[in-house]
Design an enzyme around this catalytic site. Structure first.
Site, mmCIF file in Angstrom:
data_model
loop_
_atom_site.group_PDB
_atom_site.id
_atom_site.type_symbol
_atom_site.label_atom_id
_atom_site.label_comp_id
_atom_site.label_asym_id
_atom_site.label_seq_id
_atom_site.Cartn_x
_atom_site.Cartn_y
_atom_site.Cartn_z
ATOM 1 N N HIS A 155 -40.350 9.965 9.559
ATOM 2 C CA HIS A 155 -39.979 9.480 8.184
ATOM 3 C C HIS A 155 -40.922 10.192 6.998
ATOM 4 O O HIS A 155 -39.686 10.844 6.820
ATOM 5 C CB HIS A 155 -40.572 8.326 8.774
ATOM 6 C CG HIS A 155 -40.342 7.209 9.998
ATOM 7 N ND1 HIS A 155 -39.285 7.421 9.867
ATOM 8 C CD2 HIS A 155 -40.722 6.952 10.816
ATOM 9 C CE1 HIS A 155 -39.201 6.667 11.650
ATOM 10 N NE2 HIS A 155 -40.427 6.388 11.732
ATOM 11 N N ASP A 156 -41.700 10.651 7.125
ATOM 12 C CA ASP A 156 -42.662 9.657 5.406
ATOM 13 C C ASP A 156 -42.050 12.056 5.290
ATOM 14 O O ASP A 156 -41.961 11.540 3.557
ATOM 15 C CB ASP A 156 -44.048 10.035 5.563
ATOM 16 C CG ASP A 156 -43.967 8.631 5.867
ATOM 17 O OD1 ASP A 156 -43.112 7.506 5.354
ATOM 18 O OD2 ASP A 156 -45.528 8.109 6.008
#
Ligand code: BDR
Ligand code: CA
Length: 335
Positions: free
Chosen positions: A249-250
């Site tokens: 994700h990040d």
């Protein structure tokens, strides 16, 4: 001019990759890191952030601050099912940090950075939105000086928390902070939201993970990240049934910036987004507690509403990640 970014994170396996990209992508200038509660308690994420920048050889360049210690009004929830108790389980190779937490408060440090890079700075948030909501509640004059706020959080069609699996972790743990940012008339139109709709398309397959380790140069740094990836893959398969690899994700929060600041042509980044007004369900009694709801969709020309990501050129994304590891290897302090 490089893109000045402040990173507010809760490392976290995918936060660790966001830190690496921020440190070593040639377009990015990382000004400072806040470590907030989230994947683990704040003392743990702060240790992890300091250990990571030590491993990356950046402990003298990048100051690490203690971010928010708990949600605005709620009891903290952590994510040991995904990240382990430490927030960064899966390896013995993380070094003892060579830097302390900065004594200055994150509020003062962020204010200084925002004023110094007024109208240019992007605040990147890869954990709960508590630190940013606190800063901008107390110092609202800073709102107009931020260029973009790039957030990993939420999800319109996809969730990973609550009974209906309709909420995303970062906004679910502090929905009031998320709503403060996403509903503010001065902030919402400069928010870029990388939610689960797009991050579940960034799958770190075994091939990607092998590429992180590298075939020839199995340096200790690559081994460290390889072990983190393997742990992440294992926990995502066990907790959320991701069989082809975990969603990373990040670090996706950094990708649209390359397009928006004109570093990389749109045709290469291919960031596809909609402009939406959003609200996170903050009533604990609702089965959809923590879900990101669409309140309004705008026409593109209006330039209004949060830029919510739905797709991007993932080949380009993985290329940025792998290049940052090549650069990181040159700086690493662990042997
Ligand atoms: C988000 O929650 C955390 O577990 C990850 O670090 C990411 O920021 C995904 O829902
Ligand atoms: Ca995170």
């Amino acid at each position: 001019m490089k893109i000045p970014v402040w990173l507010d994170c809760d490392p976290g396996h995918d936060d660790a990759i966001a830190i690496t990209l921020c440190c070593f992508h040639p377009a990015l200038q990382l000004l400072g890191i806040n470590a907030s509660y989230g994947n683990a308690p704040a003392t743990r994420t702060a240790y992890n952030a300091r250990s990571l920048i030590t491993a990356l050889g950046m402990f003298e360049q990048i100051p690490v601050y203690a971010g928010a210690q708990k949600p605005l009004y709620r009891t903290p929830e952590y994510a040991p099912d995904i990240h382990g108790e430490s927030g960064l389980d899966g390896t013995e190779l993380l070094p003892e940090p060579k830097c302390d937490l900065q004594e200055k408060s994150y509020l003062d440090a962020m204010e200084e950075a925002i004023l110094k890079y007024s109208n240019d700075i992007t605040i990147v948030v890869t954990g709960p939105l508590t630190s940013l909501a606190t800063l901008l509640t107390q110092r609202p004059h800073l709102k107009s000086k931020i260029r973009y706020i790039s957030i990993m959080g939420g999800g319109v069609e996809v969730g990973n928390r609550n009974d209906n699996c309709s909420a995303e972790f970062n906004v679910w743990i502090d929905p009031e902070a998320a709503n403060f940012v996403l509903q503010d008339s001065e902030l919402k139109d400069k928010c870029i939201l990388l939610g689960l709709d797009i991050t579940h398309k960034a799958i770190a397959t075994q091939q990607v993970i092998e590429n992180v380790r590298g075939v020839v140069d199995k340096s200790k740094l690559r081994q460290l990240f390889y072990e983190l990836f393997q742990f992440f893959a294992h926990s995502y398969e066990g907790a959320q049934d991701f069989k082809n690899g975990p969603p990373l994700h990040d670090p996706l929060t950094l990708i649209p910036l390359l397009e928006f600041y004109g570093w990389t042509p749109k045709s290469q980044v291919q960031f596809y987004y909609k402009r939406l007004d959003l609200k996170v369900v903050d009533d604990t009694n609702q089965p959809d507690f923590g879900k990101t709801c669409v309140i309004k969709e705008y026409d593109f020309e209006d330039k209004k509403g949060t830029m919510v990501g739905f797709n991007s050129n993932m080949e380009f994304f993985w290329k940025q990640i792998l290049s940052s590891f090549e650069e990181a290897e040159k700086h690493s302090t662990i042997e």
